[in-house]
Design a protein around this motif. Sequence first.
Motif, PDB file in Angstrom:
ATOM      1  N   LEU A  44       0.842  -1.195   0.000  1.00 24.04           N
ATOM      2  CA  LEU A  44       0.000   0.000   0.000  1.00 24.04           C
ATOM      3  C   LEU A  44       0.882   1.252   0.000  1.00 24.04           C
ATOM      4  CD1 LEU A  44      -2.640   1.686   0.387  1.00 24.04           C
ATOM      5  CD2 LEU A  44      -2.511   1.158   2.822  1.00 24.04           C
ATOM      6  N   LEU A  45       0.629   2.086  -0.982  1.00 24.40           N
ATOM      7  CA  LEU A  45       1.405   3.325  -1.115  1.00 24.40           C
ATOM      8  C   LEU A  45       0.553   4.538  -0.747  1.00 24.40           C
ATOM      9  CD1 LEU A  45       3.953   4.866  -2.267  1.00 24.40           C
ATOM     10  CD2 LEU A  45       2.699   4.993  -4.415  1.00 24.40           C
ATOM     11  N   THR A  46       1.134   5.409   0.057  1.00 24.34           N
ATOM     12  CA  THR A  46       0.486   6.701   0.293  1.00 24.34           C
ATOM     13  C   THR A  46       1.587   7.766   0.375  1.00 24.34           C
ATOM     14  OG1 THR A  46      -1.159   7.890   1.585  1.00 24.34           O
ATOM     15  CG2 THR A  46       0.432   6.594   2.835  1.00 24.34           C
ATOM     16  N   GLY A  47       1.205   9.000   0.657  1.00 20.08           N
ATOM     17  CA  GLY A  47       2.232  10.032   0.748  1.00 20.08           C
ATOM     18  C   GLY A  47       1.657  11.425   0.701  1.00 20.08           C
ATOM     19  N   THR A  48       2.510  12.386   0.394  1.00 22.70           N
ATOM     20  CA  THR A  48       2.075  13.786   0.357  1.00 22.70           C
ATOM     21  C   THR A  48       2.507  14.472  -0.938  1.00 22.70           C
ATOM     22  OG1 THR A  48       3.958  14.092   1.859  1.00 22.70           O
ATOM     23  CG2 THR A  48       1.775  14.375   2.797  1.00 22.70           C
ATOM     24  N   ASP A  49       1.632  15.343  -1.396  1.00 19.37           N
ATOM     25  CA  ASP A  49       1.738  16.044  -2.670  1.00 19.37           C
ATOM     26  C   ASP A  49       2.186  17.472  -2.326  1.00 19.37           C
ATOM     27  OD1 ASP A  49       1.259  17.047  -5.165  1.00 19.37           O
ATOM     28  OD2 ASP A  49      -0.893  16.602  -5.201  1.00 19.37           O
ATOM     29  N   GLU A  50       3.487  17.727  -2.404  1.00 16.24           N
ATOM     30  CA  GLU A  50       4.029  18.876  -1.677  1.00 16.24           C
ATOM     31  C   GLU A  50       4.386  20.106  -2.505  1.00 16.24           C
ATOM     32  OE1 GLU A  50       7.179  17.402   0.768  1.00 16.24           O
ATOM     33  OE2 GLU A  50       5.843  16.079   1.903  1.00 16.24           O
ATOM     34  N   HIS A  51       4.212  20.031  -3.816  1.00 18.91           N
ATOM     35  CA  HIS A  51       4.584  21.200  -4.625  1.00 18.91           C
ATOM     36  C   HIS A  51       3.371  22.052  -4.985  1.00 18.91           C
ATOM     37  CE1 HIS A  51       8.219  18.628  -5.769  1.00 18.91           C
ATOM     38  NE2 HIS A  51       8.690  19.652  -5.080  1.00 18.91           N
ATOM     39  N   GLY A  52       3.667  23.167  -5.669  1.00 12.01           N
ATOM     40  CA  GLY A  52       2.581  23.975  -6.221  1.00 12.01           C
ATOM     41  C   GLY A  52       2.389  25.284  -5.490  1.00 12.01           C
ATOM     42  N   GLN A  53       1.631  26.127  -6.165  1.00 16.20           N
ATOM     43  CA  GLN A  53       1.435  27.482  -5.656  1.00 16.20           C
ATOM     44  C   GLN A  53       0.705  27.511  -4.316  1.00 16.20           C
ATOM     45  OE1 GLN A  53      -0.144  30.301  -8.456  1.00 16.20           O
ATOM     46  NE2 GLN A  53       0.693  31.890  -7.151  1.00 16.20           N
ATOM     47  N   LYS A  54      -0.267  26.603  -4.206  1.00 17.64           N
ATOM     48  CA  LYS A  54      -1.066  26.590  -2.976  1.00 17.64           C
ATOM     49  C   LYS A  54      -0.169  26.376  -1.752  1.00 17.64           C
ATOM     50  CE  LYS A  54      -4.205  23.341  -2.823  1.00 17.64           C
ATOM     51  NZ  LYS A  54      -5.397  22.555  -3.167  1.00 17.64           N
ATOM     52  N   ILE A  55       0.751  25.440  -1.879  1.00 18.48           N
ATOM     53  CA  ILE A  55       1.666  25.141  -0.766  1.00 18.48           C
ATOM     54  C   ILE A  55       2.620  26.321  -0.553  1.00 18.48           C
ATOM     55  CG2 ILE A  55       3.523  23.595   0.012  1.00 18.48           C
ATOM     56  CD1 ILE A  55       0.895  22.143   0.062  1.00 18.48           C
ATOM     57  N   GLU A  56       3.087  26.867  -1.670  1.00 16.85           N
ATOM     58  CA  GLU A  56       3.998  28.020  -1.566  1.00 16.85           C
ATOM     59  C   GLU A  56       3.315  29.158  -0.786  1.00 16.85           C
ATOM     60  OE1 GLU A  56       6.820  29.300  -5.003  1.00 16.85           O
ATOM     61  OE2 GLU A  56       5.234  30.791  -4.991  1.00 16.85           O
ATOM     62  N   ASP A  57       2.049  29.401  -1.126  1.00 18.40           N
ATOM     63  CA  ASP A  57       1.298  30.463  -0.440  1.00 18.40           C
ATOM     64  C   ASP A  57       1.105  30.154   1.043  1.00 18.40           C
ATOM     65  OD1 ASP A  57       1.134  31.704  -2.835  1.00 18.40           O
ATOM     66  OD2 ASP A  57      -0.995  31.283  -3.194  1.00 18.40           O
ATOM     67  N   LYS A  58       0.761  28.904   1.319  1.00 23.64           N
ATOM     68  CA  LYS A  58       0.530  28.512   2.730  1.00 23.64           C
ATOM     69  C   LYS A  58       1.795  28.697   3.553  1.00 23.64           C
ATOM     70  CE  LYS A  58      -3.589  26.217   2.706  1.00 23.64           C
ATOM     71  NZ  LYS A  58      -4.658  26.098   3.636  1.00 23.64           N
ATOM     72  N   CYS A 129      -7.311  25.239  -6.989  1.00 23.85           N
ATOM     73  CA  CYS A 129      -7.288  23.935  -7.682  1.00 23.85           C
ATOM     74  C   CYS A 129      -6.073  23.800  -8.593  1.00 23.85           C
ATOM     75  CB  CYS A 129      -8.550  23.726  -8.519  1.00 23.85           C
ATOM     76  SG  CYS A 129     -10.033  23.620  -7.541  1.00 23.85           S
ATOM     77  N   GLU A 130      -5.345  24.894  -8.775  1.00 24.43           N
ATOM     78  CA  GLU A 130      -4.198  24.905  -9.662  1.00 24.43           C
ATOM     79  C   GLU A 130      -4.545  24.353 -11.041  1.00 24.43           C
ATOM     80  OE1 GLU A 130      -1.007  23.079  -7.531  1.00 24.43           O
ATOM     81  OE2 GLU A 130      -1.174  24.525  -5.913  1.00 24.43           O
ATOM     82  N   SER A 131      -5.690  24.767 -11.535  1.00 23.46           N
ATOM     83  CA  SER A 131      -6.141  24.255 -12.828  1.00 23.46           C
ATOM     84  C   SER A 131      -6.609  25.396 -13.717  1.00 23.46           C
ATOM     85  CB  SER A 131      -7.327  23.311 -12.633  1.00 23.46           C
ATOM     86  OG  SER A 131      -6.899  22.126 -12.077  1.00 23.46           O
ATOM     87  N   TYR A 132      -6.325  25.229 -14.982  1.00 24.30           N
ATOM     88  CA  TYR A 132      -6.848  26.161 -15.980  1.00 24.30           C
ATOM     89  C   TYR A 132      -8.168  25.619 -16.499  1.00 24.30           C
ATOM     90  CZ  TYR A 132      -2.889  29.307 -16.836  1.00 24.30           C
ATOM     91  OH  TYR A 132      -1.942  30.283 -16.741  1.00 24.30           O
TER      92      TYR A 132
END
Length: 531
Positions: A44-58, A129-132
């Motif tokens: 079983l694989l899990t983890g964290t999605d750590e990049h992107g603008q949202k994280i940078e802002d937080k 959502c980091e989506s266009y």
Amino acid sequence: MEKFYITTPIYYPSGKFHIGTAYTEVLADFIKKYKKMQGYDTFLLTGTDEHGQKIEDKAKDSSMEPKEYVDIQAEIAKKLWKCMEIDYDKFIRTTDEYHEKAVQKIFEKFLSQGDIYKGEYEGWYCKPCESYFTETQLVDGKCPDCGRDVVKMKEEAYFFNMKKYADRLIKYYEENPSFIQPDFRKNEMINNFIKPGLEDLCVTRTSFSWGIKVLSDPKHVIYVWLDALTNYLTALGYTSDNEEMLKKYWPADLQIVGKDIARFHLIYWPIFLMALDLPLPRTILVHNWITMKDGKMSKSKGNVIYPEQLIEKYGLDATKYFLLKQVPVATDGIFTPEEFIDRYNYDLCNDLSNLLNRTVSMVNKYFEGEVPSYNGTINEADEDLENSAKETIEKFEKYMEKYEVANAIQAIWSFISRTNKYIDETSPWSLAKEIEGEETKEKEERIEKLKSVIYHLVASLKQIAIMIRPFMENTSKNMLRQLGIEEEVNWSSLNDYKNIENIKVIEKGEPIFMRLDREEEIEYIKDLMKK
Ligand code: MSP
């Protein structure tokens, strides 16, 4: 040993996860443990999605460097999974060096194959959502995924040629009916996204820097979804100098995602795999959501419940039982304090706990704690119970083949009700009447019947304890301990319904779930939601 590779989405690490978010992981953990009991070599694989603008802002909001911020957040996620006894085999972080390197290689491969090309992007961008989105995709001028405001943006960018793969993808859906579960999600994808014309996907950003840089053009950062989706491969060593794990476990047997991220996993992800010339996962399971009476859980609405809060007061098993039982195949499951307490009192306390308690006390009262052997004659009620026991296993396994977990669990609870009914039908207390009295033929028959009833009750409880093991481990162990069953159990132990000779139950049964004061507890949970 046959392998079973199962993945959950990697989580956005920003703050505590509420019970809805935790659902995906609880579901995956249940399926993994079930498969493991069946004898699969599970991963079983899990983890964290750590990049992107949202994280940078937080991170900025917390006056931290992004890496510093995600280091803390990833620990919060791990702590929750520990508290929920999630048995994952690997925790991947997208800031792990091996992952970043692999994503860069994947990007360059797409570029050299012509799947990725350079262009200019203009569109409506949803920051959270980091989506266009295109004009037509917007709903009332807002983001179609989260309903928030969007802004017009333009930038030089790289694109992935999705159009090229659209027909191949539809063909794949059609030829592999078990690829998408439940089935109706397939039509949703075809009708809402693919048929209207699949847009090429913008796969780089220049508006922020917290992400994996494109190797050959480092002012571009790779789009978080391309970065995140490939974790399912990079976690197994894809493109590293040791691909042993990849060889062993890929393709994934089951990838679980919530409905909000279905589009990414049912369209972009299989297309990326096609472009990498890798086999597609056997099944992608899209689950519905846990919502509140007034819609989505959110802090601003004051309706959020965290798993730790329920676990602390009502225990891990009751929490998992509720979550897994609550989400139907085709609609969302609703959390209300009333429903939570009712399920606790009725399903766990009245139905399950009392059944065990009554049985243990009868074994003590009538047979000095030792489960009797019986002479093998079966009356109608016994036969019916035995058949029902068998059918329950069949039903459970059948539902689990399609990952209809709420139905599978319901099958166990129907059997619990059936077993309770069996006590009423056979009324052991009247069979036991005058057990001390004079020896007569009639009395002998009554005692044989009583032995059979007690025997069947213990056998059924053993089966129930085994079947709940993958999601209510502590309760299962407690039940078996009270029944005096010490052997290690697995799924094949279910073939042995009658193998309970000479076991000795504990002297004084302990209730596994105690009845709760309904009104008091409802108030308690309502208060939690306001915090
Ligand atoms: N980071 C992305 C996934 C990338 S995978 C390559 C993401 N993360 S998330 O933290 O927002 O969501 C994690 C999981 O929680 C998703 O499966 C999502 O559907 C699920 N849920 C979030 N809220 C939920 C409910 N209220 N109910 C059930 N599941 C929900 O998306």
